[in-house]
Design an enzyme around this catalytic site. Structure first.
Site, PDB file in Angstrom:
ATOM      1  N   HIS A  87      -1.655  -7.585   2.541  1.00  0.00           N
ATOM      2  CA  HIS A  87      -1.599  -8.262   3.778  1.00  0.00           C
ATOM      3  C   HIS A  87      -2.913  -7.778   4.832  1.00  0.00           C
ATOM      4  O   HIS A  87      -2.978  -8.270   5.958  1.00  0.00           O
ATOM      5  CB  HIS A  87      -0.289  -8.090   4.654  1.00  0.00           C
ATOM      6  CG  HIS A  87      -0.124  -6.490   4.952  1.00  0.00           C
ATOM      7  ND1 HIS A  87       0.079  -6.474   6.411  1.00  0.00           N
ATOM      8  CD2 HIS A  87       0.459  -5.413   4.194  1.00  0.00           C
ATOM      9  CE1 HIS A  87       0.407  -5.074   6.430  1.00  0.00           C
ATOM     10  NE2 HIS A  87       0.555  -4.582   5.044  1.00  0.00           N
ATOM     11  N   CYS A 142       0.408   0.027  13.005  1.00  0.00           N
ATOM     12  CA  CYS A 142       0.792  -0.917  11.862  1.00  0.00           C
ATOM     13  C   CYS A 142       2.022  -0.267  11.229  1.00  0.00           C
ATOM     14  O   CYS A 142       3.004  -0.999  10.531  1.00  0.00           O
ATOM     15  CB  CYS A 142      -0.147  -0.945  10.885  1.00  0.00           C
ATOM     16  SG  CYS A 142      -0.943   0.556  10.349  1.00  0.00           S
ATOM     17  N   GLY A 171       0.856  -1.139  -0.126  1.00  0.00           N
ATOM     18  CA  GLY A 171       0.072   0.103  -0.021  1.00  0.00           C
ATOM     19  C   GLY A 171       0.802   1.243   0.115  1.00  0.00           C
ATOM     20  O   GLY A 171       0.678   2.266  -0.587  1.00  0.00           O
ATOM     21  N   SER A 211      -3.521  -3.138  -0.518  1.00  0.00           N
ATOM     22  CA  SER A 211      -2.456  -3.886  -0.050  1.00  0.00           C
ATOM     23  C   SER A 211      -2.900  -5.560   0.517  1.00  0.00           C
ATOM     24  O   SER A 211      -4.064  -5.651   1.004  1.00  0.00           O
ATOM     25  CB  SER A 211      -2.157  -3.187   1.412  1.00  0.00           C
ATOM     26  OG  SER A 211      -1.321  -3.832   2.010  1.00  0.00           O
ATOM     27  N   THR A 228      11.625  -6.947 -10.863  1.00  0.00           N
ATOM     28  CA  THR A 228      10.963  -8.456 -11.071  1.00  0.00           C
ATOM     29  C   THR A 228       9.828  -8.664 -10.193  1.00  0.00           C
ATOM     30  O   THR A 228      10.028  -8.219  -9.054  1.00  0.00           O
ATOM     31  CB  THR A 228      12.044  -9.423 -10.844  1.00  0.00           C
ATOM     32  OG1 THR A 228      13.298  -9.216 -12.000  1.00  0.00           O
ATOM     33  CG2 THR A 228      11.418 -10.871 -11.345  1.00  0.00           C
TER      34      THR A 228
HETATM   35  N1  PLP Z   1      -2.577   2.791   4.017  1.00  0.00           N
HETATM   36  C1  PLP Z   1      -3.592   2.521   5.039  1.00  0.00           C
HETATM   37  C2  PLP Z   1      -4.930   3.158   5.247  1.00  0.00           C
HETATM   38  C3  PLP Z   1      -3.046   1.533   5.924  1.00  0.00           C
HETATM   39  O1  PLP Z   1      -3.756   1.214   6.908  1.00  0.00           O
HETATM   40  C4  PLP Z   1      -1.751   0.933   5.447  1.00  0.00           C
HETATM   41  C5  PLP Z   1      -0.884   0.101   6.756  1.00  0.00           C
HETATM   42  O2  PLP Z   1       0.024   0.147   7.116  1.00  0.00           O
HETATM   43  C6  PLP Z   1      -0.953   1.413   4.492  1.00  0.00           C
HETATM   44  C7  PLP Z   1      -1.513   2.328   3.724  1.00  0.00           C
HETATM   45  C8  PLP Z   1       0.538   0.822   4.241  1.00  0.00           C
HETATM   46  O3  PLP Z   1       0.155  -0.392   3.373  1.00  0.00           O
HETATM   47  P1  PLP Z   1       1.552  -1.325   3.397  1.00  0.00           P
HETATM   48  O4  PLP Z   1       1.649  -1.942   4.813  1.00  0.00           O
HETATM   49  O5  PLP Z   1       0.963  -2.475   2.172  1.00  0.00           O
HETATM   50  O6  PLP Z   1       2.556  -0.607   2.827  1.00  0.00           O
END
Ligand code: PLP
Length: 373
Positions: free
Chosen positions: A190, A312, A71, A188, A226
């Site tokens: 995960h 996160c 993401g 994203s 890749t």
């Molecule tokens: N955008 C939002 C709203 C998210 O909650 C997250 C989570 O971390 C991200 C972007 C980032 O995604 P990623 O962990 O795949 O880089």
């Protein structure tokens, strides 16, 4: 760890069996999708099948799907790639958007956490330079759903392009990129039970993008490197299971039961954004006077994993810019935890976290100042 309860699906969702199996197949299959020999062609065929699956899940044409490392990279490509230098974003975006470009203009949100459409309109009307607007589909800390179609209509009236970070919306509500009116959208793997390290930027036909990752020209020159085929196949396989009406209803019932228990036991408890539309899995719970960090640690000791704000992204506990944008004069930003349910959870999990939270509330009550004095 087996008796622990995992309630941090917005940070990362546990890997689904379908995704794991597809990744193992892809790793055993090998091959580089850019090679012209048989193994390469087979790898490309698998990748294109996965691209069609991800596209169908998001209501988009497969040609518009650019696979990225997640993401964050999708957000960065969207915000930097169009060449627009006037960037207007909501105040509650994830750091992946807020930090993608220097000092974007921030649109305020209501106390419930919904972007202020009149303010967006006024900001766009105040300048001539064509803008790029970015408003997330669902917020990662509160789950509050944003009026993305209205944002797109306003942006279009002002000649602006519009992007949405749908990382927390995909799999939690039904999404049609084509019908949304958006030009760009990030997702994203995960967050829906696929692996980390894979995501996609969806791009409407006719939008030219300058790549951020340059090199071998993969993904039609829009993202070199890749392709992560195990990740791509795992992401696609997760879409088979994620977002079913049955799963959404089941998780919503568990989340709602948790909230009902808290509110019945603790009349002063607050759940942010509860008066507006939210995705089915997220609760932003305020325990006044008790820091988010204390709550997260106490629940962790009770075997329950939750987070404080958008942990996160970093692992650190900081004051939430999302809650500060919602309640600039309040003190909720330091005392709100995020409880995010998902496909692995049961009704018993809702009871366990409710019991532990209510217990902490009672214990912390003796230390909390008496509001009547
Ligand atoms: N955008 C939002 C709203 C998210 O909650 C997250 C989570 O971390 C991200 C972007 C980032 O995604 P990623 O962990 O795949 O880089």
């Amino acid at each position: 760890m087996s008796d622990r309860v995992y309630l941090d699906h917005n940070a990362t969702a546990p890997l689904r069996a379908e995704a794991r199996a597809a990744m193992l197949d892809a790793m055993d299959g090998g091959g580089n999708p850019s090679s012209i020999h048989g193994q390469g062609r087979a790898a490309r065929a698998r990748m294109e099948r996965s691209r069609r699956q991800v596209a169908a899940f998001l209501g988009a044409p497969p040609e518009g799907v650019i696979f990225t490392s997640g993401g964050t990279e999708a957000d960065i490509l969207a915000l930097r790639g169009t060449g627009r230098r006037r960037l207007v974003v909501s105040a509650i975006e994830h750091d992946a958007v807020l930090a993608a470009v220097p000092d974007p203009v921030r649109v305020p949100v209501s106390p419930s956490g919904v972007v202020d459409l009149a303010a967006l309109d006024a900001i766009l009307a105040a300048g001539d330079e064509p803008a790029l607007v970015s408003v997330m589909w669902a917020n990662n800390e509160t789950g509050v759903i944003q009026p993305v179609a209205d944002v797109a209509a306003i942006a279009r009236r002002h000649g602006a392009l519009v992007h949405s970070d749908a990382v927390q919306a995909a799999g939690r509500l039904s999404i049609s990129f084509t019908e949304s009116g958006l030009d760009l959208m990030s997702v994203s793997g995960h967050k829906i039970g696929g692996p980390p390290g894979i995501g996609a930027l969806l791009v409407r036909e006719g939008i030219a993008l300058t790549p951020v990752a340059t090199g071998g020209g993969q993904e039609k020159g829009r993202r070199s490197g890749t392709e992560n085929l195990p990740g791509i196949d795992g992401f696609a396989a997760a879409t088979e299971a994620a977002g079913s009406a049955e799963e959404i209803a089941r998780v919503r019932a568990i989340r709602d039961a948790f909230e009902a228990r808290l509110l019945a036991a603790v009349p002063t408890a607050r759940i942010l954004g509860r008066d507006v539309d939210r995705v089915m899995n997220t609760s932003a719970v305020v325990m006044p006077g008790v820091s988010a960090e204390t709550q997260v640690m106490a629940l962790d000791l009770a075997g329950i994993a939750v987070s404080a704000g958008a942990a996160c992204s970093s692992g650190k506990v900081t004051r939430s810019h999302v809650i500060e944008a919602m309640e600039p004069n309040g003190d909720a930003a330091g005392s709100t935890i995020r409880v995010s349910f998902g496909w692995t959870n049961t009704a018993g999990d809702a009871d366990r976290v409710a019991d532990a939270w209510i217990d902490l509330y009672k214990r912390a009550g003796s230390a909390r100042p008496d509001p009547s004095t």
